[in-house]
Design a protein around this motif. Sequence first.
Motif, PDB file in Angstrom:
ATOM      1  N   LYS A 142       0.910  -1.197   0.038  1.00 49.83           N
ATOM      2  CA  LYS A 142      -0.072  -0.063  -0.022  1.00 49.83           C
ATOM      3  C   LYS A 142       1.022   1.235  -0.056  1.00 49.83           C
ATOM      4  N   LYS A 143       2.107   1.170   0.460  1.00 46.48           N
ATOM      5  CA  LYS A 143       2.923   2.305   0.676  1.00 46.48           C
ATOM      6  C   LYS A 143       3.125   2.671  -0.947  1.00 46.48           C
ATOM      7  N   THR A 144       3.178   1.903  -1.896  1.00 42.95           N
ATOM      8  CA  THR A 144       3.652   2.443  -3.376  1.00 42.95           C
ATOM      9  C   THR A 144       2.295   3.430  -3.497  1.00 42.95           C
ATOM     10  N   LYS A 145       1.330   3.469  -3.064  1.00 40.53           N
ATOM     11  CA  LYS A 145       0.220   4.484  -3.384  1.00 40.53           C
ATOM     12  C   LYS A 145       0.760   6.006  -2.797  1.00 40.53           C
ATOM     13  N   ASP A 146       1.956   6.230  -2.041  1.00 40.41           N
ATOM     14  CA  ASP A 146       2.262   7.406  -1.528  1.00 40.41           C
ATOM     15  C   ASP A 146       2.843   7.880  -2.807  1.00 40.41           C
ATOM     16  N   TYR A 147       3.409   7.051  -3.822  1.00 39.12           N
ATOM     17  CA  TYR A 147       4.254   7.553  -4.747  1.00 39.12           C
ATOM     18  C   TYR A 147       3.234   7.342  -6.259  1.00 39.12           C
ATOM     19  N   TYR A 148       2.489   6.637  -6.231  1.00 36.67           N
ATOM     20  CA  TYR A 148       1.623   6.202  -7.332  1.00 36.67           C
ATOM     21  C   TYR A 148       0.096   6.137  -7.077  1.00 36.67           C
ATOM     22  N   PRO A 149      -0.528   7.096  -6.441  1.00 40.62           N
ATOM     23  CA  PRO A 149      -1.903   6.988  -5.945  1.00 40.62           C
ATOM     24  C   PRO A 149      -3.020   6.184  -6.741  1.00 40.62           C
TER      25      PRO A 149
END
Length: 317
Positions: A112-119
């Motif tokens: 889910k942390k990837t959404k901090d970069y790619y929402p």
Amino acid sequence: MSINQVINIFFSVLKYFRMDINFFKQTRILDGGMGQELLARGMVPKRSLWSASALLDENYHDLLLNAHLDYIKAGAEVIVTNTFATRRVRLKENKIDNKFEYLNKKAGEIAKKTKDYYPKILVAGGLPPQNSTYKVDDRSEDEIKKDFFNQAKILDPYIDFFYFDVLSSLREIKIAIDSIREFDKPYLIGAHISEGTKMPSGERISELKNIIKKEMTLGIILSCVSPENYELNFKEIKNLDVPFGFKINGYLKTAPLNMNDKKNDYLQPNKFLGKRNDLSPEKMLEFVRKFKDEGATILGGCCEISPQHVKAFASLK
């Protein structure tokens, strides 16, 4: 307002925010294989924990996050949680069953942390076979359902949908579907065929039509299969009348893995399944372009498929 009215409103709102059930009706790019990619990046696996080693050792957490991010940079629109080896049976084999909740939660958090970069990226909650890989789970329905449910419950807060990853029978797929019912999330079915035109259970892909619930089924893919074997079965999967595609691998073969065999404790899958050397990104693109032209909209990779392969797939968007 009564409690029941509040509950009904809550679930109505929840359904409103559910992801688009038609998401895979247009071409979408999935990520590649996480376990082999982590090994290639220097992760040292612990016994048969394979990709779960990157969750157990916090020194590898950034390695895992960066692998997710590199697939996204390559063009993946969907990533799968690193939970293939965090099933309870695998942790019991390694005497760390007490880490079940921690490892699955950490996998969800990192994905889910990837959404901090790619929402806009979607996170699929990977639910693997709950016993052996590439082999029918012949345990009781209650045992299998409990294992699926417990893993799904931990992943639920971190994901957009569930992905049934490399399941080997219609019975397992049906149990998996039933196990996630209360989470009210759609799912992508990943069925496995080791060779030929039948699942390890002896059933054909066409028989999935008996258990598909179109209001919740995002699509059906053949999971961890060779490109040649996908091609052998694509007409059957196409005729199911739902979005379809694949997560193709780069192994020489797929066969049941006996992780209780002590001689395999320190071997990784590519050591006894074999790695193909003929599937460069350019060669794999030839297969994927043909499959897309035949109607596949879900394009992704499994074991031995790197960000470079995914980048080639994404060129077809």
